[in-house]
Design a protein around this motif. Structure first.
Motif, PDB file in Angstrom:
ATOM      1  N   PHE A  11       0.832  -1.199   0.000  1.00 60.37           N
ATOM      2  CA  PHE A  11       0.000   0.000   0.000  1.00 60.37           C
ATOM      3  C   PHE A  11       0.871   1.255   0.000  1.00 60.37           C
ATOM      4  CE2 PHE A  11      -2.091   3.376   2.449  1.00 60.37           C
ATOM      5  CZ  PHE A  11      -3.195   3.597   1.634  1.00 60.37           C
ATOM      6  N   ASP A  34       2.183   1.511  -3.596  1.00 63.90           N
ATOM      7  CA  ASP A  34       1.142   1.655  -4.620  1.00 63.90           C
ATOM      8  C   ASP A  34      -0.229   1.653  -3.942  1.00 63.90           C
ATOM      9  OD1 ASP A  34      -0.531   1.646  -6.779  1.00 63.90           O
ATOM     10  OD2 ASP A  34       0.074  -0.315  -7.554  1.00 63.90           O
ATOM     11  N   PRO A  35      -0.750   2.820  -3.548  1.00 64.09           N
ATOM     12  CA  PRO A  35      -2.009   2.898  -2.811  1.00 64.09           C
ATOM     13  C   PRO A  35      -3.230   2.396  -3.587  1.00 64.09           C
ATOM     14  CG  PRO A  35      -0.770   4.942  -2.620  1.00 64.09           C
ATOM     15  CD  PRO A  35      -0.105   4.133  -3.684  1.00 64.09           C
ATOM     16  N   ARG A  36      -3.085   2.166  -4.900  1.00 67.11           N
ATOM     17  CA  ARG A  36      -4.213   1.680  -5.693  1.00 67.11           C
ATOM     18  C   ARG A  36      -4.181   0.167  -5.907  1.00 67.11           C
ATOM     19  NH1 ARG A  36      -8.490   4.573  -6.214  1.00 67.11           N
ATOM     20  NH2 ARG A  36      -8.922   3.600  -8.229  1.00 67.11           N
ATOM     21  N   ARG A  37      -3.137  -0.474  -5.445  1.00 61.67           N
ATOM     22  CA  ARG A  37      -3.025  -1.915  -5.652  1.00 61.67           C
ATOM     23  C   ARG A  37      -4.116  -2.633  -4.862  1.00 61.67           C
ATOM     24  NH1 ARG A  37       2.506  -5.472  -5.644  1.00 61.67           N
ATOM     25  NH2 ARG A  37       1.553  -7.532  -5.816  1.00 61.67           N
ATOM     26  N   PRO A  38      -4.899  -3.526  -5.491  1.00 62.67           N
ATOM     27  CA  PRO A  38      -6.030  -4.181  -4.807  1.00 62.67           C
ATOM     28  C   PRO A  38      -5.599  -4.990  -3.586  1.00 62.67           C
ATOM     29  CG  PRO A  38      -6.187  -4.477  -7.175  1.00 62.67           C
ATOM     30  CD  PRO A  38      -4.830  -3.906  -6.915  1.00 62.67           C
ATOM     31  N   GLU A  42     -10.112  -5.750  -4.004  1.00 61.00           N
ATOM     32  CA  GLU A  42     -10.758  -4.443  -4.071  1.00 61.00           C
ATOM     33  C   GLU A  42      -9.730  -3.325  -3.907  1.00 61.00           C
ATOM     34  OE1 GLU A  42     -13.785  -4.304  -1.143  1.00 61.00           O
ATOM     35  OE2 GLU A  42     -15.040  -5.835  -2.084  1.00 61.00           O
ATOM     36  N   VAL A  43     -10.056  -2.151  -4.447  1.00 63.75           N
ATOM     37  CA  VAL A  43      -9.185  -0.986  -4.275  1.00 63.75           C
ATOM     38  C   VAL A  43      -9.153  -0.625  -2.794  1.00 63.75           C
ATOM     39  CG1 VAL A  43      -8.859   1.447  -4.814  1.00 63.75           C
ATOM     40  CG2 VAL A  43      -9.688  -0.122  -6.575  1.00 63.75           C
TER      41      VAL A  43
END
Length: 357
Positions: A252, A255-259, A263-264
């Protein structure tokens, strides 16, 4: 003298491997003084080479597991003495840099907790080296020597020794696979290097974490196949919680968008400009990774049966230690995030065990 020679040779070997084995070099977080420590991430290869050298020495009868383990007492004494001397040196180094370091000015407290955060020899960070290569590496060496000694003495491995050794060696190898995760722990990013950590890395980790194997080597308790299978399942269930939760946090940050769990991730903004993760394990408890660690620790103890409390000492001390560490981390986050941390705790009320504590 024999124990001193073993200690010096081991320390020298690990230092040599740390310096000469190729590995990725990364820099840590910026300290309050505007400095960054440097870390060489070559632990997996270095530990693999160590295991190979140790195995070759045992196979060639150059290294006698029984003889080495016969020096455990003197080795422990030397390790504690080294920790005291090293703590004195880092205390002096910290006082010389007092304007750049966090310390209280109380000599007793600062000697114990440390007066310097990232002492180095050249570019090499001592705290990282001793936690990774000496603390974990020595534990790994003992975890190989113990079953080898049982083979040397009895000609076969007991089921209990197989289970404990399998679980612990997997944990140690896995640590070196994800060695970079050490850089996000409280030990590395927050603690000073004082006697507490010197003692932990040199004596507590390698000699205490092998209590189960030491007990099995001496007592050889009976362990049924069914019990062995249940303990292995318990160990790897704990490992899954421990590793997956730590990876969720690490990934996280990069990459804060990595599922997470498909889910996001959901996160909470803070006044500091950073985010607090509310997804995955971190939405269930603020330190679910500690739950995984404790589950593995208990599994290793259960493999020794119920004939003595000695092998359970690891879990008996480890549980309060993690409870205390969670409290210290909670206090640190309150100082860092203020009211944002209070809001986070309202959203994630459980500390370690989801829906329980």
């Amino acid at each position: 003298m024999e124990a001193a020679a073993i200690f010096a040779a081991w320390l020298g070997l690990q230092a040599l491997l740390y310096v000469v084995v190729p590995g990725r070099v990364v820099h840590g977080r910026l300290t309050e003084a505007g400095e960054r420590a440097e870390y060489r991430l070559n632990g997996l290869v270095a530990f693999g080479l160590t295991v190979g050298l140790l195995g070759a020495g045992i196979a060639a009868d150059v290294v006698s597991p029984v003889a080495v383990l016969g020096q455990l007492g003197p080795l422990l004494t030397i390790s504690v003495a080294f920790a005291i001397g090293a703590a004195a040196l880092t205390y002096v180094a910290g006082r010389r840099r007092a304007h750049l370091e966090r310390s209280t000015g109380n000599p007793v407290y600062d000697f114990y907790m440390g007066a310097i955060q990232n002492p180095r020899i050249g570019r090499h960070d001592l705290k990282f080296f001793f936690e990774s290569r000496i603390g974990m590496g020595t534990w790994g060496a003992f975890a190989i020597l113990m079953p080898a000694a049982e083979l040397q003495q009895h000609g076969e491995l007991s089921t209990a020794m197989l289970v404990v050794s399998l679980c612990q060696l997997f944990y140690i190898f896995e640590f070196f696979v994800f060695e970079v995760a050490l850089l996000s722990t409280i030990d590395i990013i927050e603690e000073n290097l004082g006697f507490m950590l010197w003692f932990a890395f040199l004596a507590w980790m390698p000699f205490n974490f092998t209590l189960q194997q030491q007990y099995v080597l001496e007592v050889r308790p009976e362990l049924s196949t069914l019990a062995a299978a249940a303990i292995i399942v318990m160990n790897f269930a704990g490992y899954y919680v421990f590793r997956s939760s730590n990876l969720q946090k690490t990934r996280f940050r990069s990459d804060p968008r990595r599922p997470i769990w498909g889910e996001v991730p959901v996160a909470m903004d803070t006044a500091r400009g950073t985010k607090l993760l509310l997804s995955g394990w971190w939405g269930l408890a603020r330190h679910a990774n500690y739950l995984g660690d404790l589950t593995m620790a208990l599994a290793w103890c259960l493999a020794c049966g119920v004939g003595s409390l000695v092998p359970y000492f690891y879990f008996i001390y480890f549980a309060p230690l993690l409870l205390n560490r969670e409290r210290r981390d909670h206090a640190m986050c309150q100082r860092k995030y203020g009211a944002d941390w209070d809001r986070y705790c309202e959203k994630v009320p459980y500390r370690i065990v989801p829906f329980v504590y």
